[in-house]
Design a protein around this motif. Structure first.
Motif, mmCIF file in Angstrom:
data_model
loop_
_atom_site.group_PDB
_atom_site.id
_atom_site.type_symbol
_atom_site.label_atom_id
_atom_site.label_comp_id
_atom_site.label_asym_id
_atom_site.label_seq_id
_atom_site.Cartn_x
_atom_site.Cartn_y
_atom_site.Cartn_z
ATOM 1 N N VAL B 5 0.853 -1.186 0.000
ATOM 2 C CA VAL B 5 0.000 0.000 0.000
ATOM 3 C C VAL B 5 0.891 1.240 0.000
ATOM 4 C CG1 VAL B 5 -1.823 1.232 1.240
ATOM 5 C CG2 VAL B 5 -1.770 -1.273 1.271
ATOM 6 N N LYS B 6 0.728 2.058 -0.995
ATOM 7 C CA LYS B 6 1.527 3.280 -1.147
ATOM 8 C C LYS B 6 3.020 2.978 -1.011
ATOM 9 C CE LYS B 6 -1.761 5.591 1.599
ATOM 10 N NZ LYS B 6 -2.064 6.636 2.555
ATOM 11 N N LYS B 10 2.601 -4.289 3.911
ATOM 12 C CA LYS B 10 2.011 -4.427 5.249
ATOM 13 C C LYS B 10 1.142 -5.675 5.310
ATOM 14 C CE LYS B 10 0.781 0.235 5.851
ATOM 15 N NZ LYS B 10 -0.007 1.218 6.581
ATOM 16 N N TYR B 12 -2.269 -7.637 6.345
ATOM 17 C CA TYR B 12 -3.701 -7.393 6.557
ATOM 18 C C TYR B 12 -4.415 -8.724 6.705
ATOM 19 C CZ TYR B 12 -2.716 -2.663 4.902
ATOM 20 O OH TYR B 12 -2.208 -1.408 4.758
ATOM 21 N N LEU B 21 -10.226 -1.402 3.334
ATOM 22 C CA LEU B 21 -8.844 -0.912 3.375
ATOM 23 C C LEU B 21 -8.818 0.615 3.412
ATOM 24 C CD1 LEU B 21 -5.730 -1.757 3.088
ATOM 25 C CD2 LEU B 21 -5.995 -0.940 0.760
ATOM 26 N N GLU B 25 -6.996 2.642 6.310
ATOM 27 C CA GLU B 25 -5.876 3.543 6.013
ATOM 28 C C GLU B 25 -6.254 5.011 6.197
ATOM 29 O OE1 GLU B 25 -2.617 2.807 5.107
ATOM 30 O OE2 GLU B 25 -3.148 0.785 5.715
ATOM 31 N N LYS B 26 -7.486 5.253 6.638
ATOM 32 C CA LYS B 26 -7.973 6.614 6.864
ATOM 33 C C LYS B 26 -7.746 7.517 5.640
ATOM 34 C CE LYS B 26 -7.453 6.560 11.918
ATOM 35 N NZ LYS B 26 -6.863 5.204 12.093
#
Lengths: 81, 69, 269
Positions: B5-6, B10, B12, B21, B25-26
């Motif tokens: 992610v970006k 990570k 999950y 997601l 991830e806000k």
């Protein structure tokens, strides 16, 4: 400098670094590959740098003549584009 | 499962949807974000039905409007 | 066209570069770039392009210089307050480099005038602050097959991408439609750090220069994002072709330019 026939001549004794090389570069860019340029320059910085820069640009330095008045004539053959 | 992610890998839980997601991830203004999942672009309407799988590579693309006035 | 001694000296640091040389500098002098928006992004872009000797630079903006602009729009000065931004920008650019011809367009870009505006330019820089303008510029450039640089800045963040016809995705491939008015914060509401325009606008100028020179790799097929707080640049790969893009996809549904509801940023004044 009678033994090599040159196609173009540029005088860079009236300018200082980096315009010395810039004027020489402008002159050689006008030529076709294989044509020959004579660069008239002062002792010191131009003699140190212009031949090296010409080589880095892919041109062939044929000869460097020292003149009686302390100036130099650099004979360069233009490389392929 | 692992997701990238970006640019960061990570861990999950399995069975995560793209919508979940986005919440985890806000992601800011999620309804106007475009997501890139393995080089495919998805709009917000498709987040709910998009199930993520191990190794997916995700990016989020935001509207950015400033610059003029 | 032979260089004058003044030009040789002015552009010496360009001419020395292998990637520029005499031919490249002549390309720049013959180049035509249109900058839409003389604000945070357009200001540095215009100044670097003028300094670089891009021969014809168009600048379009309907606004006047306001005190709140000067924190980031470095092409304008305190003495320019109240002056049309395009005039203030033209004066600064001509002071930097009298070689450059600056065309000014003191107007909002709209569906009615944009095709005519971009027609004579080689490359367009989107330095606008609102989504209706950004979508309009995208659609007009796609339809007229003009390359352009998109960018946006907000807070401590910036992003840009370059569109070249046939070479990669357009802005609408990534963002299908403008967000509703006020749904996404703009820099007027959210603020922006002054140097952000300098960084992203200068990158836009760099893309224009590379395009005119025909050197290097453009930011086509990528969105470059910059986070100043984390000090990270990320180059996010985009799909090469988005088949269902409504303007540049396989079966485009947009055939006419439209003016979306005016400017997110405008409501506030």
């Amino acid at each position: 400098m009678a033994d090599i026939k040159t196609d173009e001549y540029v005088d860079i004794t009236d300018v200082v670094c980096p315009v010395t090389f810039v004027k020489a570069k402008i002159a050689i860019e006008e030529l076709e590959p294989g044509q020959i340029l004579c660069v008239h320059m002062n002792d010191g910085e131009p003699v140190q740098n212009v031949p090296r820069s010409m080589k880095e640009e892919g041109h062939r330095v044929l000869k460097l003549y020292k003149n009686d008045d302390g100036t130099y004539d650099l004979i360069v053959e233009k490389g392929e584009e | 499962m692992k997701l990238i992610v970006k640019g960061e890998e990570k861990e999950y839980k399995e069975g995560l949807t793209l919508a979940q997601l986005v919440e985890l991830e806000k992601i800011e203004t999620p309804q106007y974000v475009t997501a890139s999942v393995n080089d495919e672009l998805l709009s917000a309407g498709e987040f709910e039905k998009t199930l993520l799988k191990d190794g997916d590579v995700l990016e989020f693309l935001y509207f950015m409007g400033g610059g003029g006035l | 066209m032979a260089f004058s001694n003044e030009q040789i000296e002015r552009y010496s640091r360009h001419i020395i570069l292998k990637e520029v040389g005499v031919k490249g500098q002549k390309r720049l002098l013959n180049g035509k770039v249109l900058i839409i928006g003389a604000g945070g992004l357009g200001a540095p872009a215009a100044m670097y392009l003028a300094a670089a000797g891009v021969g014809t630079i168009g600048i379009a903006d309907a606004d006047e210089v306001d005190l709140s602009n000067l924190q980031r729009q470095i092409i304008h000065s305190t003495k320019d307050l109240g002056k049309a931004k395009v005039i203030s920008a033209k004066e600064t650019m001509e002071e930097i480099n009298p070689d450059v011809t600056v065309n000014t367009y003191h107007t909002f870009v709209s569906a009615d005038n944009i095709s005519e505006l971009i027609k004579d330019y080689d490359f367009i820089i989107d330095g606008t602050d609102n989504f209706p303008a950004k979508f309009l510029i995208n659609d007009a450039c796609v339809m007229a097959k003009k390359p352009f640089s998109h960018a946006g800045i907000i807070r401590f963040q910036g992003q840009l991408m370059t569109y070249v016809p046939g070479e990669g995705p357009c802005y609408r491939c990534v963002f299908k439609n403008p967000p509703p008015k006020d749904a996404v914060p703009t820099c007027r509401q959210a603020g922006v750090i002054g140097a952000m325009g300098g960084i992203i606008g200068s990158l836009q100028a760099m893309e224009a220069v590379k395009y005119l020179l025909g050197v290097g790799e453009l930011l086509t097929g990528y969105l470059l994002t910059y986070d100043a707080l984390k000090m990270t640049f990320r180059k996010i790969k985009l799909p090469k072709h988005v088949a269902d893009c409504p303007v540049c996809g396989d079966n485009p549904t947009i055939h006419e330019l439209v003016d979306y509801e005016q400017a997110e940023c405008d409501g506030a004044f």
